[in-house]
Design a protein around this motif. Structure first.
Motif, PDB file in Angstrom:
ATOM      1  N   ALA A 146       0.857  -1.183   0.000  1.00 50.67           N
ATOM      2  CA  ALA A 146       0.000   0.000   0.000  1.00 50.67           C
ATOM      3  C   ALA A 146       0.896   1.237   0.000  1.00 50.67           C
ATOM      4  O   ALA A 146       1.908   1.287   0.705  1.00 50.67           O
ATOM      5  N   LEU A 147       0.544   2.178  -0.817  1.00 46.61           N
ATOM      6  CA  LEU A 147       1.305   3.415  -0.859  1.00 46.61           C
ATOM      7  C   LEU A 147       0.922   4.293   0.322  1.00 46.61           C
ATOM      8  O   LEU A 147      -0.250   4.379   0.689  1.00 46.61           O
ATOM      9  N   ALA A 148       1.893   4.920   0.878  1.00 52.50           N
ATOM     10  CA  ALA A 148       1.629   5.860   1.978  1.00 52.50           C
ATOM     11  C   ALA A 148       0.886   7.057   1.411  1.00 52.50           C
ATOM     12  O   ALA A 148       1.163   7.489   0.284  1.00 52.50           O
ATOM     13  N   PRO A 149      -0.062   7.582   2.150  1.00 50.73           N
ATOM     14  CA  PRO A 149      -0.784   8.753   1.643  1.00 50.73           C
ATOM     15  C   PRO A 149       0.191   9.913   1.422  1.00 50.73           C
ATOM     16  O   PRO A 149       1.120  10.114   2.193  1.00 50.73           O
ATOM     17  N   MET A 150      -0.039  10.621   0.353  1.00 47.15           N
ATOM     18  CA  MET A 150       0.811  11.745   0.015  1.00 47.15           C
ATOM     19  C   MET A 150       0.392  12.949   0.854  1.00 47.15           C
ATOM     20  O   MET A 150      -0.790  13.240   0.990  1.00 47.15           O
ATOM     21  N   LYS A 151       1.360  13.608   1.434  1.00 44.95           N
ATOM     22  CA  LYS A 151       1.071  14.793   2.236  1.00 44.95           C
ATOM     23  C   LYS A 151       1.321  16.020   1.366  1.00 44.95           C
ATOM     24  O   LYS A 151       2.412  16.204   0.840  1.00 44.95           O
ATOM     25  N   LEU A 152       0.295  16.816   1.202  1.00 46.36           N
ATOM     26  CA  LEU A 152       0.412  18.030   0.412  1.00 46.36           C
ATOM     27  C   LEU A 152       0.568  19.216   1.340  1.00 46.36           C
ATOM     28  O   LEU A 152      -0.032  19.269   2.409  1.00 46.36           O
ATOM     29  N   ILE A 153       1.370  20.148   0.920  1.00 40.71           N
ATOM     30  CA  ILE A 153       1.501  21.379   1.694  1.00 40.71           C
ATOM     31  C   ILE A 153       0.832  22.504   0.918  1.00 40.71           C
ATOM     32  O   ILE A 153       0.778  22.476  -0.314  1.00 40.71           O
ATOM     33  N   GLU A 154       0.326  23.473   1.635  1.00 46.67           N
ATOM     34  CA  GLU A 154      -0.349  24.606   1.012  1.00 46.67           C
ATOM     35  C   GLU A 154       0.660  25.433   0.228  1.00 46.67           C
ATOM     36  O   GLU A 154       1.789  25.662   0.685  1.00 46.67           O
ATOM     37  N   PHE A 155       0.262  25.865  -0.961  1.00 41.40           N
ATOM     38  CA  PHE A 155       1.143  26.685  -1.793  1.00 41.40           C
ATOM     39  C   PHE A 155       1.379  28.024  -1.119  1.00 41.40           C
ATOM     40  O   PHE A 155       0.456  28.667  -0.628  1.00 41.40           O
ATOM     41  N   ASP A 156       2.628  28.456  -1.087  1.00 38.75           N
ATOM     42  CA  ASP A 156       2.995  29.747  -0.517  1.00 38.75           C
ATOM     43  C   ASP A 156       3.926  30.440  -1.498  1.00 38.75           C
ATOM     44  O   ASP A 156       5.085  30.055  -1.645  1.00 38.75           O
ATOM     45  N   ALA A 157       3.408  31.456  -2.172  1.00 36.03           N
ATOM     46  CA  ALA A 157       4.200  32.167  -3.185  1.00 36.03           C
ATOM     47  C   ALA A 157       5.477  32.751  -2.600  1.00 36.03           C
ATOM     48  O   ALA A 157       6.490  32.851  -3.305  1.00 36.03           O
ATOM     49  N   ALA A 158       5.449  33.131  -1.333  1.00 28.94           N
ATOM     50  CA  ALA A 158       6.630  33.751  -0.714  1.00 28.94           C
ATOM     51  C   ALA A 158       7.864  32.852  -0.801  1.00 28.94           C
ATOM     52  O   ALA A 158       8.985  33.350  -0.874  1.00 28.94           O
ATOM     53  N   ARG A 159       7.669  31.549  -0.831  1.00 27.81           N
ATOM     54  CA  ARG A 159       8.808  30.616  -0.927  1.00 27.81           C
ATOM     55  C   ARG A 159       9.570  30.750  -2.239  1.00 27.81           C
ATOM     56  O   ARG A 159      10.727  30.354  -2.332  1.00 27.81           O
ATOM     57  N   TYR A 160       8.902  31.254  -3.263  1.00 24.27           N
ATOM     58  CA  TYR A 160       9.492  31.316  -4.595  1.00 24.27           C
ATOM     59  C   TYR A 160       9.942  32.721  -4.988  1.00 24.27           C
ATOM     60  O   TYR A 160      10.489  32.911  -6.063  1.00 24.27           O
ATOM     61  N   LEU A 161       9.714  33.682  -4.120  1.00 18.57           N
ATOM     62  CA  LEU A 161      10.070  35.064  -4.426  1.00 18.57           C
ATOM     63  C   LEU A 161      11.441  35.367  -3.821  1.00 18.57           C
ATOM     64  O   LEU A 161      11.578  36.145  -2.889  1.00 18.57           O
ATOM     65  N   ASN A 162      12.451  34.750  -4.404  1.00 17.19           N
ATOM     66  CA  ASN A 162      13.774  34.827  -3.808  1.00 17.19           C
ATOM     67  C   ASN A 162      14.747  35.757  -4.532  1.00 17.19           C
ATOM     68  O   ASN A 162      15.908  35.815  -4.178  1.00 17.19           O
ATOM     69  N   ASP A 163      14.288  36.459  -5.561  1.00 12.94           N
ATOM     70  CA  ASP A 163      15.144  37.469  -6.192  1.00 12.94           C
ATOM     71  C   ASP A 163      14.272  38.562  -6.805  1.00 12.94           C
ATOM     72  O   ASP A 163      13.063  38.403  -6.953  1.00 12.94           O
ATOM     73  N   ASP A 164      14.900  39.685  -7.121  1.00 14.12           N
ATOM     74  CA  ASP A 164      14.166  40.848  -7.617  1.00 14.12           C
ATOM     75  C   ASP A 164      13.424  40.564  -8.917  1.00 14.12           C
ATOM     76  O   ASP A 164      12.327  41.081  -9.138  1.00 14.12           O
ATOM     77  N   GLU A 165      13.997  39.736  -9.775  1.00 13.96           N
ATOM     78  CA  GLU A 165      13.347  39.421 -11.050  1.00 13.96           C
ATOM     79  C   GLU A 165      12.057  38.632 -10.833  1.00 13.96           C
ATOM     80  O   GLU A 165      11.026  38.924 -11.438  1.00 13.96           O
ATOM     81  N   ALA A 166      12.098  37.652  -9.940  1.00 14.10           N
ATOM     82  CA  ALA A 166      10.898  36.860  -9.640  1.00 14.10           C
ATOM     83  C   ALA A 166       9.815  37.749  -9.030  1.00 14.10           C
ATOM     84  O   ALA A 166       8.631  37.636  -9.370  1.00 14.10           O
TER      85      ALA A 166
END
Length: 99
Positions: free
Chosen positions: A4-24
């Motif tokens: 049996a596959l373990a249930p996949m744990k999803l995390i809530e999307f957080d845009a702040a995690r991807y805003l790591n430079d001025d261009e983004a």
């Protein structure tokens, strides 16, 4: 026998995690401004502020940290000068171009 596959744990999307430079940040803010949605703009400013550190952004904008949270909360109606102070503190400049 199949495992049996373990249930996949999803995390809530957080845009702040991807805003790591001025261009983004600039691309994100440009896309949000194109929606003409003031609530989405506040959410985006909040995302960028969290990415850069709310306490520092509040200080740079000349606001208290709690005031910054309130100004960027869903449904808030901040004054235009507050939005501009926050944008400046984030290193973001709004520009106009013909439609």
């Amino acid at each position: 026998m199949t495992k049996a596959l373990a249930p996949m744990k999803l995390i809530e999307f957080d845009a702040a995690r991807y805003l790591n430079d001025d261009e983004a940040i600039a691309e994100y803010m440009t896309a949000v401004l194109e929606t003409n949605d003031p609530d989405l703009l506040l959410l985006a400013l909040s995302d960028v502020a969290r990415a850069k550190g709310m306490a520092q952004v509040a200080k740079d904008a000349g606001l208290g940290r709690e005031s910054l949270y309130k100004a960027l909360a869903p449904g808030a109606k901040p004054r235009f000068d507050t939005v501009m102070k926050v944008a400046r503190a984030l290193g973001v400049k709004f520009t106009a171009q013909p439609v």
